[in-house]
Write a protein that holds these residues in place. Structure first.
Motif, PDB file in Angstrom:
ATOM      1  N   CYS A 110       0.845  -1.200   0.000  1.00 57.39           N
ATOM      2  CA  CYS A 110       0.000   0.000   0.000  1.00 57.39           C
ATOM      3  C   CYS A 110       0.885   1.256   0.000  1.00 57.39           C
TER       4      CYS A 110
ATOM      5  N   VAL B 203       0.156   4.071   1.052  1.00 53.52           N
ATOM      6  CA  VAL B 203      -0.058   4.892   2.249  1.00 53.52           C
ATOM      7  C   VAL B 203       0.592   4.225   3.470  1.00 53.52           C
ATOM      8  N   CYS B 204       0.215   2.977   3.766  1.00 56.55           N
ATOM      9  CA  CYS B 204       0.626   2.362   5.040  1.00 56.55           C
ATOM     10  C   CYS B 204       1.595   1.193   4.877  1.00 56.55           C
TER      11      CYS B 204
ATOM     12  N   CYS C  18      -4.151  -0.264   0.048  1.00 61.89           N
ATOM     13  CA  CYS C  18      -4.842  -1.396   0.658  1.00 61.89           C
ATOM     14  C   CYS C  18      -6.313  -0.995   0.860  1.00 61.89           C
TER      15      CYS C  18
ATOM     16  N   CYS D 285      -6.946   1.726   3.703  1.00 60.84           N
ATOM     17  CA  CYS D 285      -6.556   3.081   3.316  1.00 60.84           C
ATOM     18  C   CYS D 285      -7.482   3.610   2.225  1.00 60.84           C
TER      19      CYS D 285
END
Ligand SMILES: [Zn+2]
Ligand SMILES: [Zn+2]
Length: 207
Positions: free
Chosen positions: A139, A141-142, A184, A187
């Motif tokens: 992902c 973002v995370c 993901c 997110c």
């Protein structure tokens, strides 16, 4: 035999005909149904009129009047088949398409924008090409990696998120691979929760 009274305005007539046809049909079939259900309710070019009402009341159309959002394009614009939103089997929405209040107008806009966005993210061939050129399926973002957490089951899974806000897109603009981000499912939900977050914004919010 039940008697159907003609709805007051023309977009309602078109909606009633489409409902009677099961929720999806071509304009020419809708026009025939209008003629059958409400003989004499239209003057002039019925088919043209049906097309016009559909376009005015569909956020999928460039001619949308941004008031009512009753119809959707089943296979995308140009596909020829129109559906009634409240009968859309893939996108069950619970909205009163006939209300004109400011609140419900804003709800229409939000829902329409999200739908347009999600449709852009669901193009199978684009998403496949997008995934192929990714260096990692983590992902953006995370860093969650489905393969690392779920093993074989999660291998190759990631969602595509369209980074450009739909409100900033030219009508009918094609989606490019560069417009997509790998995220993901958690997110992705969070990105859409307020409707405006960018990948960077969300990353900054991670605790
Ligand atoms: Zn994530
Ligand atoms: Zn998205």
């Amino acid at each position: 035999m039940t008697e159907i009274t003609a709805p007051v305005s023309r977009f309602e007539t078109v909606a009633a005909a489409l409902r009677s046809l099961g929720g999806q049909a071509r304009p020419v079939e809708i026009a025939d149904e209008v003629r059958r259900l409400f003989p004499g309710s239209y003057t002039g070019n019925l088919l043209q009129s049906v097309r016009g009402r559909i376009q005015e009341c569909s956020s999928d159309s460039h001619h949308w009047k941004k008031k009512r959002d009753l119809f959707y394009s089943v296979h995308g614009i140009g596909g020829g088949v129109w559906g009634l939103r409240d009968m859309d089997p893939l996108n069950p929405v619970n909205r009163d398409g006939f209300s004109d209040s400011v609140e419900s107008y804003m709800a229409f806009e939000g829902a329409a924008t999200l739908r347009t966005h999600l449709r852009r993210e669901r193009s199978k061939s684009l998403v496949n090409r997008f995934k192929k050129q990714l260096r990692t399926l983590a992902c953006s973002v995370c860093d969650f990696d489905f393969g690392k957490t779920y093993g074989e089951l999660g291998h190759g899974f990631i969602e595509a998120h369209h980074k450009v806000p739909v409100s900033e897109l030219e009508p009918g603009a094609a989606t490019r691979i560069e417009d997509l981000a790998a995220v993901c499912s958690n997110c992705h939900r969070m990105l859409h929760r307020s409707g405006t977050l960018s990948i960077e914004d969300l990353r900054c919010r991670l605790l």
